[in-house]
Design an enzyme around this catalytic site. Sequence first.
Site, PDB file in Angstrom:
ATOM      1  N   CYS A 278      14.283  51.260  14.699  1.00 43.24           N
ATOM      2  CA  CYS A 278      14.299  52.522  13.968  1.00 43.24           C
ATOM      3  C   CYS A 278      15.674  53.160  14.125  1.00 43.24           C
ATOM      4  CB  CYS A 278      13.206  53.460  14.449  1.00 43.24           C
ATOM      5  SG  CYS A 278      12.604  53.169  16.126  1.00 43.24           S
TER       6      CYS A 278
ATOM      7  N   GLU B  66      13.273  63.738   9.715  1.00 40.18           N
ATOM      8  CA  GLU B  66      13.707  62.600   8.915  1.00 40.18           C
ATOM      9  C   GLU B  66      12.831  62.367   7.691  1.00 40.18           C
ATOM     10  OE1 GLU B  66      15.597  59.751  12.374  1.00 40.18           O
ATOM     11  OE2 GLU B  66      13.526  59.371  11.805  1.00 40.18           O
TER      12      GLU B  66
END
Length: 225
Positions: free
Chosen positions: A73, A135
């Site tokens: 990630c 995000e």
Amino acid sequence: MSERLIMVTPDDVPTGSDSKVNGHLMSNILPPKSYLHRAFSAFIFRPSDGRLLLQKRADEKITFPSMWTNTCCSHPLLLDAEREEKGQMGVRRAVQRKLLHELGIPLETIKLDQMVYVTRIHYLAPSDGKWGEHEIDYVMFIVADVPLEPSPNEVSDTKYVSKDELEAFFKDPQNSFTPWFKLIAQSFLYEWWDHLLEGGKADLERVKGLIESGGERDTIQRMVE
């Protein structure tokens, strides 16, 4: 932390860039500034048995250190190659770059067209009093056998888990997990994992067809209040 993030609106429209430091400060993430940046979460499944590759983030990571999470990630950066939006090409290139950087997976091991874009999630998660995440996170599935040579500055451990093993892993109080991984697991990971394994082995083409017909990739999954 001087790398430039792609800053976006809640609808994932680019608005400019800022440093990774500024993009992860809670003083910038919370209103009225509400900084929001583009990210990705990659999930690699082993072809033979469909087990998912997890990593444990290194102790020295600024956000969410020492926590278990999905395979990789990170963020596409303000680079020409990683800003391309058609077919999520910029995100795909960022996935390749970070798989090499964090896990030592050579670029040629996973081709750009091997990645299946599942959906986007919008989430906000504090890490501590100073740092956090806010995000638009692109979820990417990959089925591949991969060599691993993790960078100790990024990753402290790795393991492959089945769906049942991951469910038990989550229940063990000795383990801690990144918030985005928990959100993805709780919302749709298990369902798509079942589809992936319907034939006994991991079949990404079947999942790709279901995703394309279901409309998830056209919707940003809102996981913020």
